[in-house]
Design a protein around this motif. Structure first.
Motif, PDB file in Angstrom:
ATOM      1  N   GLU A 161     -45.159  -6.624  58.497  1.00 44.74           N
ATOM      2  CA  GLU A 161     -46.311  -6.512  59.399  1.00 44.74           C
ATOM      3  C   GLU A 161     -45.901  -6.691  60.851  1.00 44.74           C
ATOM      4  N   SER A 162     -44.887  -7.524  61.117  1.00 49.91           N
ATOM      5  CA  SER A 162     -44.456  -7.745  62.495  1.00 49.91           C
ATOM      6  C   SER A 162     -43.869  -6.483  63.112  1.00 49.91           C
ATOM      7  N   ARG A 163     -43.490  -5.529  62.294  1.00 51.17           N
ATOM      8  CA  ARG A 163     -42.936  -4.262  62.782  1.00 51.17           C
ATOM      9  C   ARG A 163     -43.838  -3.064  62.472  1.00 51.17           C
ATOM     10  N   GLY A 164     -45.089  -3.340  62.113  1.00 55.80           N
ATOM     11  CA  GLY A 164     -46.059  -2.266  61.920  1.00 55.80           C
ATOM     12  C   GLY A 164     -46.007  -1.608  60.555  1.00 55.80           C
ATOM     13  N   CYS A 165     -45.324  -2.234  59.607  1.00 53.73           N
ATOM     14  CA  CYS A 165     -45.267  -1.688  58.248  1.00 53.73           C
ATOM     15  C   CYS A 165     -46.568  -1.990  57.508  1.00 53.73           C
ATOM     16  N   GLN A 166     -46.902  -1.132  56.578  1.00 56.35           N
ATOM     17  CA  GLN A 166     -48.052  -1.358  55.711  1.00 56.35           C
ATOM     18  C   GLN A 166     -47.601  -2.270  54.571  1.00 56.35           C
ATOM     19  N   PRO A 167     -48.216  -3.466  54.447  1.00 51.27           N
ATOM     20  CA  PRO A 167     -47.743  -4.452  53.477  1.00 51.27           C
ATOM     21  C   PRO A 167     -48.247  -4.182  52.065  1.00 51.27           C
ATOM     22  N   ILE A 168     -47.326  -4.262  51.107  1.00 51.26           N
ATOM     23  CA  ILE A 168     -47.645  -4.077  49.690  1.00 51.26           C
ATOM     24  C   ILE A 168     -47.097  -5.273  48.923  1.00 51.26           C
ATOM     25  N   LEU A 169     -47.959  -5.946  48.170  1.00 54.02           N
ATOM     26  CA  LEU A 169     -47.539  -7.049  47.307  1.00 54.02           C
ATOM     27  C   LEU A 169     -47.483  -6.546  45.874  1.00 54.02           C
ATOM     28  N   VAL A 170     -46.368  -6.808  45.201  1.00 53.61           N
ATOM     29  CA  VAL A 170     -46.282  -6.528  43.764  1.00 53.61           C
ATOM     30  C   VAL A 170     -46.357  -7.859  43.022  1.00 53.61           C
ATOM     31  N   ARG A 171     -46.921  -7.825  41.821  1.00 52.24           N
ATOM     32  CA  ARG A 171     -47.133  -9.051  41.049  1.00 52.24           C
ATOM     33  C   ARG A 171     -45.894  -9.488  40.273  1.00 52.24           C
ATOM     34  N   THR A 172     -44.831  -8.690  40.295  1.00 48.77           N
ATOM     35  CA  THR A 172     -43.600  -9.091  39.627  1.00 48.77           C
ATOM     36  C   THR A 172     -42.929 -10.189  40.455  1.00 48.77           C
ATOM     37  N   GLY A 173     -41.883 -10.802  39.899  1.00 56.75           N
ATOM     38  CA  GLY A 173     -41.192 -11.870  40.612  1.00 56.75           C
ATOM     39  C   GLY A 173     -42.136 -13.010  40.933  1.00 56.75           C
ATOM     40  N   LYS A 174     -42.225 -13.370  42.201  1.00 53.06           N
ATOM     41  CA  LYS A 174     -43.116 -14.448  42.646  1.00 53.06           C
ATOM     42  C   LYS A 174     -44.466 -13.909  43.122  1.00 53.06           C
ATOM     43  N   GLY A 175     -44.712 -12.630  42.860  1.00 55.73           N
ATOM     44  CA  GLY A 175     -45.916 -11.983  43.363  1.00 55.73           C
ATOM     45  C   GLY A 175     -47.222 -12.567  42.869  1.00 55.73           C
ATOM     46  N   ARG A 176     -47.292 -12.928  41.590  1.00 58.93           N
ATOM     47  CA  ARG A 176     -48.536 -13.524  41.065  1.00 58.93           C
ATOM     48  C   ARG A 176     -48.836 -14.853  41.756  1.00 58.93           C
ATOM     49  N   LEU A 207     -33.846  -8.014  59.632  1.00 59.03           N
ATOM     50  CA  LEU A 207     -33.403  -7.040  58.620  1.00 59.03           C
ATOM     51  C   LEU A 207     -34.097  -5.699  58.813  1.00 59.03           C
ATOM     52  N   LEU A 208     -35.378  -5.748  59.170  1.00 59.64           N
ATOM     53  CA  LEU A 208     -36.105  -4.501  59.387  1.00 59.64           C
ATOM     54  C   LEU A 208     -35.602  -3.788  60.633  1.00 59.64           C
ATOM     55  N   ASP A 209     -35.265  -4.555  61.658  1.00 58.37           N
ATOM     56  CA  ASP A 209     -34.681  -3.956  62.859  1.00 58.37           C
ATOM     57  C   ASP A 209     -33.340  -3.299  62.522  1.00 58.37           C
ATOM     58  N   GLU A 210     -32.551  -3.951  61.658  1.00 62.00           N
ATOM     59  CA  GLU A 210     -31.276  -3.382  61.225  1.00 62.00           C
ATOM     60  C   GLU A 210     -31.492  -2.059  60.494  1.00 62.00           C
ATOM     61  N   ILE A 211     -32.491  -2.022  59.628  1.00 62.67           N
ATOM     62  CA  ILE A 211     -32.806  -0.779  58.898  1.00 62.67           C
ATOM     63  C   ILE A 211     -33.241   0.307  59.874  1.00 62.67           C
ATOM     64  N   ARG A 212     -34.125  -0.047  60.808  1.00 63.15           N
ATOM     65  CA  ARG A 212     -34.596   0.936  61.795  1.00 63.15           C
ATOM     66  C   ARG A 212     -33.419   1.534  62.557  1.00 63.15           C
ATOM     67  N   HIS A 213     -32.502   0.662  62.991  1.00 62.15           N
ATOM     68  CA  HIS A 213     -31.331   1.117  63.737  1.00 62.15           C
ATOM     69  C   HIS A 213     -30.417   1.974  62.852  1.00 62.15           C
ATOM     70  N   ALA A 214     -30.135   1.522  61.647  1.00 60.43           N
ATOM     71  CA  ALA A 214     -29.225   2.252  60.745  1.00 60.43           C
ATOM     72  C   ALA A 214     -29.766   3.639  60.399  1.00 60.43           C
ATOM     73  N   LEU A 215     -31.096   3.742  60.276  1.00 63.18           N
ATOM     74  CA  LEU A 215     -31.707   5.026  59.917  1.00 63.18           C
ATOM     75  C   LEU A 215     -32.100   5.840  61.147  1.00 63.18           C
ATOM     76  N   GLN A 216     -31.783   5.318  62.321  1.00 60.99           N
ATOM     77  CA  GLN A 216     -32.033   5.999  63.594  1.00 60.99           C
ATOM     78  C   GLN A 216     -33.506   6.352  63.780  1.00 60.99           C
ATOM     79  N   LEU A 217     -34.360   5.363  63.514  1.00 56.96           N
ATOM     80  CA  LEU A 217     -35.798   5.533  63.708  1.00 56.96           C
ATOM     81  C   LEU A 217     -36.217   4.860  65.007  1.00 56.96           C
ATOM     82  N   GLU A 218     -37.174   5.449  65.691  1.00 54.90           N
ATOM     83  CA  GLU A 218     -37.687   4.829  66.910  1.00 54.90           C
ATOM     84  C   GLU A 218     -38.580   3.654  66.595  1.00 54.90           C
ATOM     85  N   THR A 219     -39.275   3.726  65.451  1.00 54.67           N
ATOM     86  CA  THR A 219     -40.231   2.692  65.065  1.00 54.67           C
ATOM     87  C   THR A 219     -40.314   2.621  63.542  1.00 54.67           C
ATOM     88  N   LEU A 220     -40.834   1.522  63.053  1.00 54.87           N
ATOM     89  CA  LEU A 220     -41.139   1.386  61.627  1.00 54.87           C
ATOM     90  C   LEU A 220     -42.642   1.473  61.390  1.00 54.87           C
TER      91      LEU A 220
END
Length: 183
Positions: free
Chosen positions: A140-155, A110-123
């Motif tokens: 993290e597998s694509r170099g993104c900075q990971p953020i966890l939110v406590r909503t949903g299943k976050g807690r 999905l992240l690769d799809e976003i990168r391609h759709a937005l015409q980015l060389e990297t994430l």
């Protein structure tokens, strides 16, 4: 063209809207967090590109149709637009956990799809906001900075504690947005 450092990728259920162990199967069951809609608009207004990467195995399980999912996402776009923001792209994995696809998080398709759709060389350097470990692992597998939110299943994810060594944790998307925009 957006830059990776100004890209925020969001999981959907549990980050943007209430999650359900019984799946979000209809437009009536899709209940957005008002604070998340406004946070997305604030990010947009501040020059960030916002995209969504969402596993939706309820489709392959026969719980709801693609048309129902499209109605939910149409409503999402409408609410964000009314708040003055924009979602640049929504990437969806409709497959089940046993389908061995490349798009179901924690795999990075999905992240690769976003990168391609937005015409980015990297994430590299972009932000991945989720409420589960699989969201963060995909990012993290694509170099993104990971953020966890406590909503949903976050807690629950936070309480399990594993895999969160390099992860910033926030109460919700609004709190992350407050922090990011104050940098």
């Amino acid at each position: 063209m957006p830059s990776a450092q100004k890209l925020v990728i969001l999981d959907r259920d549990g980050v943007i809207n209430q999650d359900s162990d019984a799946y979000v199967k209809s437009l009536d069951e899709w209940i957005p967090y008002t604070s998340s809609i406004h946070a997305i608009a604030r990010l947009s207004k501040a020059g960030f590109t916002v995209a969504v990467a969402t596993n939706q195995s309820g489709i392959s399980r026969g719980y709801y149709a693609i048309a129902t999912l499209e109605a939910m996402h149409s409503r999402l776009h409408q609410l964000v637009s009314q708040a003055g923001g924009k979602i640049a792209y929504v990437a969806v994995c409709p497959h089940g956990p046993d389908d061995n696809c490349e798009c179901r998080k924690p795999k990075p398709g999905l992240l690769d799809e976003i990168r391609h759709a937005l015409q980015l060389e990297t994430l590299e350097g972009s932000w991945m906001v989720g409420d589960s470990l699989r969201d963060l692992e995909a990012g993290e597998s694509r170099g993104c900075q990971p953020i966890l939110v406590r909503t949903g299943k976050g807690r629950l994810t936070e309480a399990q504690g594993k895999g969160l060594e390099n992860v910033r944790v926030f109460e919700n998307l609004q709190a992350f947005t407050d922090w990011l925009l104050s940098k």
